[in-house]
Design an enzyme around this catalytic site. Structure first.
Site, PDB file in Angstrom:
ATOM      1  N   TYR A 145      20.715 -50.301 -65.563  1.00 27.96           N
ATOM      2  CA  TYR A 145      20.111 -48.983 -65.418  1.00 27.96           C
ATOM      3  C   TYR A 145      18.628 -49.145 -65.678  1.00 27.96           C
ATOM      4  O   TYR A 145      18.237 -49.882 -66.593  1.00 27.96           O
ATOM      5  CB  TYR A 145      20.688 -47.998 -66.434  1.00 27.96           C
ATOM      6  CG  TYR A 145      22.014 -47.401 -66.015  1.00 27.96           C
ATOM      7  CD1 TYR A 145      22.181 -46.853 -64.749  1.00 27.96           C
ATOM      8  CD2 TYR A 145      23.091 -47.374 -66.890  1.00 27.96           C
ATOM      9  CE1 TYR A 145      23.392 -46.297 -64.365  1.00 27.96           C
ATOM     10  CE2 TYR A 145      24.309 -46.823 -66.505  1.00 27.96           C
ATOM     11  CZ  TYR A 145      24.441 -46.285 -65.240  1.00 27.96           C
ATOM     12  OH  TYR A 145      25.635 -45.733 -64.848  1.00 27.96           O
TER      13      TYR A 145
ATOM     14  N   THR B 289      22.143 -49.904 -60.436  1.00 25.44           N
ATOM     15  CA  THR B 289      22.846 -48.675 -60.070  1.00 25.44           C
ATOM     16  C   THR B 289      21.827 -47.598 -59.746  1.00 25.44           C
ATOM     17  O   THR B 289      20.960 -47.282 -60.560  1.00 25.44           O
ATOM     18  CB  THR B 289      23.769 -48.229 -61.231  1.00 25.44           C
ATOM     19  OG1 THR B 289      24.710 -49.282 -61.444  1.00 25.44           O
ATOM     20  CG2 THR B 289      24.507 -46.949 -60.916  1.00 25.44           C
TER      21      THR B 289
ATOM     22  N   HIS C 222      30.084 -43.937 -57.749  1.00 24.07           N
ATOM     23  CA  HIS C 222      30.149 -43.994 -59.214  1.00 24.07           C
ATOM     24  C   HIS C 222      31.491 -43.447 -59.704  1.00 24.07           C
ATOM     25  O   HIS C 222      31.570 -42.743 -60.715  1.00 24.07           O
ATOM     26  CB  HIS C 222      28.984 -43.182 -59.805  1.00 24.07           C
ATOM     27  CG  HIS C 222      28.504 -43.666 -61.141  1.00 24.07           C
ATOM     28  ND1 HIS C 222      27.286 -44.243 -61.346  1.00 24.07           N
ATOM     29  CD2 HIS C 222      29.088 -43.647 -62.369  1.00 24.07           C
ATOM     30  CE1 HIS C 222      27.137 -44.543 -62.624  1.00 24.07           C
ATOM     31  NE2 HIS C 222      28.226 -44.191 -63.272  1.00 24.07           N
TER      32      HIS C 222
ATOM     33  N   LYS D  20      23.789 -50.651 -56.070  1.00 23.16           N
ATOM     34  CA  LYS D  20      25.100 -49.988 -56.176  1.00 23.16           C
ATOM     35  C   LYS D  20      24.927 -48.478 -56.062  1.00 23.16           C
ATOM     36  O   LYS D  20      24.180 -47.888 -56.850  1.00 23.16           O
ATOM     37  CB  LYS D  20      25.732 -50.334 -57.528  1.00 23.16           C
ATOM     38  CG  LYS D  20      27.044 -49.619 -57.856  1.00 23.16           C
ATOM     39  CD  LYS D  20      27.664 -50.188 -59.118  1.00 23.16           C
ATOM     40  CE  LYS D  20      28.962 -49.541 -59.500  1.00 23.16           C
ATOM     41  NZ  LYS D  20      28.797 -48.293 -60.262  1.00 23.16           N
TER      42      LYS D  20
ATOM     43  N   SER E 124      28.665 -53.694 -67.768  1.00 24.47           N
ATOM     44  CA  SER E 124      27.787 -52.519 -67.766  1.00 24.47           C
ATOM     45  C   SER E 124      26.612 -52.708 -68.711  1.00 24.47           C
ATOM     46  O   SER E 124      26.757 -53.249 -69.807  1.00 24.47           O
ATOM     47  CB  SER E 124      28.593 -51.289 -68.194  1.00 24.47           C
ATOM     48  OG  SER E 124      27.722 -50.215 -68.498  1.00 24.47           O
TER      49      SER E 124
HETATM   50  C1  LIG Z   1      34.414 -44.672 -67.690  1.00 23.30           C
HETATM   51  C2  LIG Z   1      33.477 -45.144 -66.629  1.00 23.30           C
HETATM   52  C3  LIG Z   1      32.252 -45.668 -66.984  1.00 23.30           C
HETATM   53  C4  LIG Z   1      31.382 -46.122 -65.997  1.00 23.30           C
HETATM   54  N1  LIG Z   1      30.216 -46.706 -66.373  1.00 23.30           N
HETATM   55  C5  LIG Z   1      29.402 -47.205 -65.435  1.00 23.30           C
HETATM   56  C6  LIG Z   1      28.216 -47.885 -65.811  1.00 23.30           C
HETATM   57  O1  LIG Z   1      27.924 -48.043 -66.981  1.00 23.30           O
HETATM   58  N2  LIG Z   1      27.424 -48.342 -64.810  1.00 23.30           N
HETATM   59  C7  LIG Z   1      27.744 -48.185 -63.483  1.00 23.30           C
HETATM   60  O2  LIG Z   1      26.997 -48.617 -62.615  1.00 23.30           O
HETATM   61  N3  LIG Z   1      28.876 -47.569 -63.111  1.00 23.30           N
HETATM   62  C8  LIG Z   1      29.707 -47.090 -64.055  1.00 23.30           C
HETATM   63  N4  LIG Z   1      30.869 -46.495 -63.658  1.00 23.30           N
HETATM   64  C9  LIG Z   1      31.257 -46.485 -62.230  1.00 23.30           C
HETATM   65  C10 LIG Z   1      32.058 -47.754 -61.868  1.00 23.30           C
HETATM   66  O3  LIG Z   1      31.217 -48.876 -61.831  1.00 23.30           O
HETATM   67  C11 LIG Z   1      32.718 -47.655 -60.500  1.00 23.30           C
HETATM   68  O4  LIG Z   1      31.755 -47.295 -59.543  1.00 23.30           O
HETATM   69  C12 LIG Z   1      33.888 -46.653 -60.459  1.00 23.30           C
HETATM   70  O5  LIG Z   1      34.574 -46.611 -61.676  1.00 23.30           O
HETATM   71  C13 LIG Z   1      34.842 -47.027 -59.341  1.00 23.30           C
HETATM   72  O6  LIG Z   1      35.822 -46.071 -59.201  1.00 23.30           O
HETATM   73  P1  LIG Z   1      37.301 -46.161 -59.831  1.00 23.30           P
HETATM   74  O7  LIG Z   1      37.158 -45.830 -61.280  1.00 23.30           O
HETATM   75  O8  LIG Z   1      38.037 -45.123 -59.065  1.00 23.30           O
HETATM   76  O9  LIG Z   1      37.819 -47.563 -59.600  1.00 23.30           O
HETATM   77  C14 LIG Z   1      31.742 -46.012 -64.633  1.00 23.30           C
HETATM   78  C15 LIG Z   1      32.970 -45.481 -64.294  1.00 23.30           C
HETATM   79  C16 LIG Z   1      33.838 -45.045 -65.267  1.00 23.30           C
HETATM   80  C17 LIG Z   1      35.185 -44.499 -64.847  1.00 23.30           C
HETATM   81  C1  LIG Z   2      27.414 -44.665 -70.747  1.00 26.81           C
HETATM   82  C2  LIG Z   2      27.201 -44.199 -69.331  1.00 26.81           C
HETATM   83  C3  LIG Z   2      25.739 -44.245 -68.991  1.00 26.81           C
HETATM   84  C4  LIG Z   2      28.017 -45.029 -68.400  1.00 26.81           C
HETATM   85  C5  LIG Z   2      28.181 -44.440 -67.038  1.00 26.81           C
HETATM   86  O1  LIG Z   2      27.497 -44.772 -66.120  1.00 26.81           O
HETATM   87  C6  LIG Z   2      29.231 -43.484 -66.792  1.00 26.81           C
HETATM   88  O2  LIG Z   2      29.835 -42.976 -67.735  1.00 26.81           O
HETATM   89  O3  LIG Z   2      29.476 -43.179 -65.617  1.00 26.81           O
END
Ligand SMILES: Cc1cc2nc3c(=O)[nH]c(=O)nc-3n(C[C@H](O)[C@H](O)[C@H](O)COP(=O)(O)O)c2cc1C
Ligand SMILES: CC(C)CC(=O)C(=O)O
Length: 364
Positions: A131, A157, A253, A229, A108
């Site tokens: 981002y 993303t 997401h 994404k 990330s």
């Molecule tokens: C705690 C957390 C932080 C995330 N941070 C990001 C991120 O920084 N950038 C991003 O593109 N997606 C982020 N996502 C989305 C994940 O890349 C992904 O799309 C998602 O977690 C998939 O679903 P799942 O948690 O059910 O496997 C985040 C998801 C979670 C749960």
């Molecule tokens: C620190 C955040 C920007 C990360 C994210 O994309 C999320 O928490 O879903």
């Protein structure tokens, strides 16, 4: 929980026990009513697997290639931010677990360890999630650092022009933990004393004007392949092909952005048909079992990405926890392939699954 976890869902319970409430809520939460959060998981359950019998399954090979990189299975680590909220070793532990299990990791943009630290601590194939900030120079600088440090692709993303409304974070007055890649580049000012500071910070820094024409800009600042994404419709999949991205991630997401957006597994197939094999399609959201991976592959995904289970593994048991989570999913996929009569990932076809829509059509 009594005894060791036997599936990845049980890691969530362990993570809840291990973490302060604010951290656990940040990882587990979704947007608003969390309708899509539940649907991401439930929609997989509505798909059945149609096994083939009397196939020699004495050898199962799960390996595949993603953007030309060989990997032990079609399971990747999704980009999730702030791993030090899960474990002091942060993304370094996650990356080491990825390397040990020959799994591709997407790091990330909002990681707690710098991309340089992650790059130097393991030899996993790594992609970098981006981002785009209002300060385009910040994003450009970070893309250049990712490229210099051996990341193999940029995943931009696009489902978060603004931050989703995560009510648990609002209640907890979620803080803005340090985002290591931004240290010395842009400040983490507190811009709100109400609700989630993280939400206020992200909304203040992200570029909500990002649009299709900017993909050309992004492609012009890097030699790496660019993946997009957050695609959920065939219309956007066609546009993504048109603007020349190298791949698509079907994603909502992890249901943290637009509540009532569709469960990703339900729209995967329309995206795959629109793309017509021109670029790879990955999917994430709600993958919790090897059977889910199998279903996603049967509906046309080249690979799946795993978000929360990885973070729960990290929270509960650090690097070993992440390794266990990945290995559990791989073992389950291997067993599913054997029981369904598929020796390689290429053998998994649309005819190996049946959706509610298929069942309805069979009846009429
Ligand atoms: C705690 C957390 C932080 C995330 N941070 C990001 C991120 O920084 N950038 C991003 O593109 N997606 C982020 N996502 C989305 C994940 O890349 C992904 O799309 C998602 O977690 C998939 O679903 P799942 O948690 O059910 O496997 C985040 C998801 C979670 C749960
Ligand atoms: C620190 C955040 C920007 C990360 C994210 O994309 C999320 O928490 O879903």
């Amino acid at each position: 929980m009594a005894g060791e976890p036997v599936n990845v869902n049980e890691f969530e319970e362990l993570a809840k026990e291990a973490l302060p409430k604010m951290n656990y809520d940040y990882f587990s939460g979704g947007a608003e009513d969390e309708y899509t959060l539940k649907e991401n998981v439930e929609a997989f359950k509505r798909i059945s697997i149609q096994p083939r019998i009397l196939v020699d399954v004495s050898k199962i090979n799960m390996s595949t290639t993603i953007l030309g990189y060989k990997t032990s299975s079609p399971i990747m680590i999704a980009p999730t931010g702030l791993h030090k909220l899960a474990h002091p070793a942060g993304e370094i532990a996650t990356a080491r677990a990825a390397a040990a299990s020959d799994t591709i990791m997407a790091l990330s943009f909002a990681s707690s360890c710098t991309l340089e630290e992650v790059a130097s601590s393991c030899n996993a194939v790594r992609f970098f999630q981006l981002y785009v900030y209002k300060r385009r120079d910040v994003s450009e600088l970070i893309v250049q650092r990712a490229e210099r440090n051996g990341f193999k692709a940029i995943i931009v993303t696009v489902d978060a022009p603004r931050f989703g409304r995560r009510e648990a974070d609002i209640k907890n007055k979620m803080i803005i933990p340090p985002m290591a890649n931004l240290k010395g580049v842009i400040s983490h000012e507190v811009v709100s004393d109400k609700g989630s500071e993280l939400q206020a910070y992200v909304s203040a820094t992200k570029d909500a004007s990002l649009s299709w024409k900017d993909i050309a800009w992004l492609k012009s600042i890097t030699n790496l392949p660019v993946l997009i994404k957050g695609v959920l419709t065939s219309e956007d999949a066609l546009k993504a092909v048109e603007v020349g991205v190298s791949g698509i991630v079907v994603s909502n997401h992890g249901a943290r952005q637009l509540d009532y957006s569709p469960a990703t597994i339900t729209v995967l197939e329309e995206v795959v048909s629109a793309v017509q094999g021109k670029i790879p399609v990955l999917v994430d959201g709600g993958v919790r079992r090897g059977t889910d991976v199998f279903k996603a592959l049967a509906r046309g995904a080249q690979a799946v990405m795993i978000g929360r289970p990885v973070v729960y593994g990290l929270s509960a048991k650090g690097e070993n926890g992440v390794k266990t989570v990945i290995n559990m999913l791989k073992d389950e996929l291997e067993l599913t392939m054997a029981l369904a009569g598929c020796c390689t990932v290429k053998d998994i076809t649309r005819q190996h699954v049946r959706t509610e829509h298929d069942r309805h059509r069979c009846r009429i």
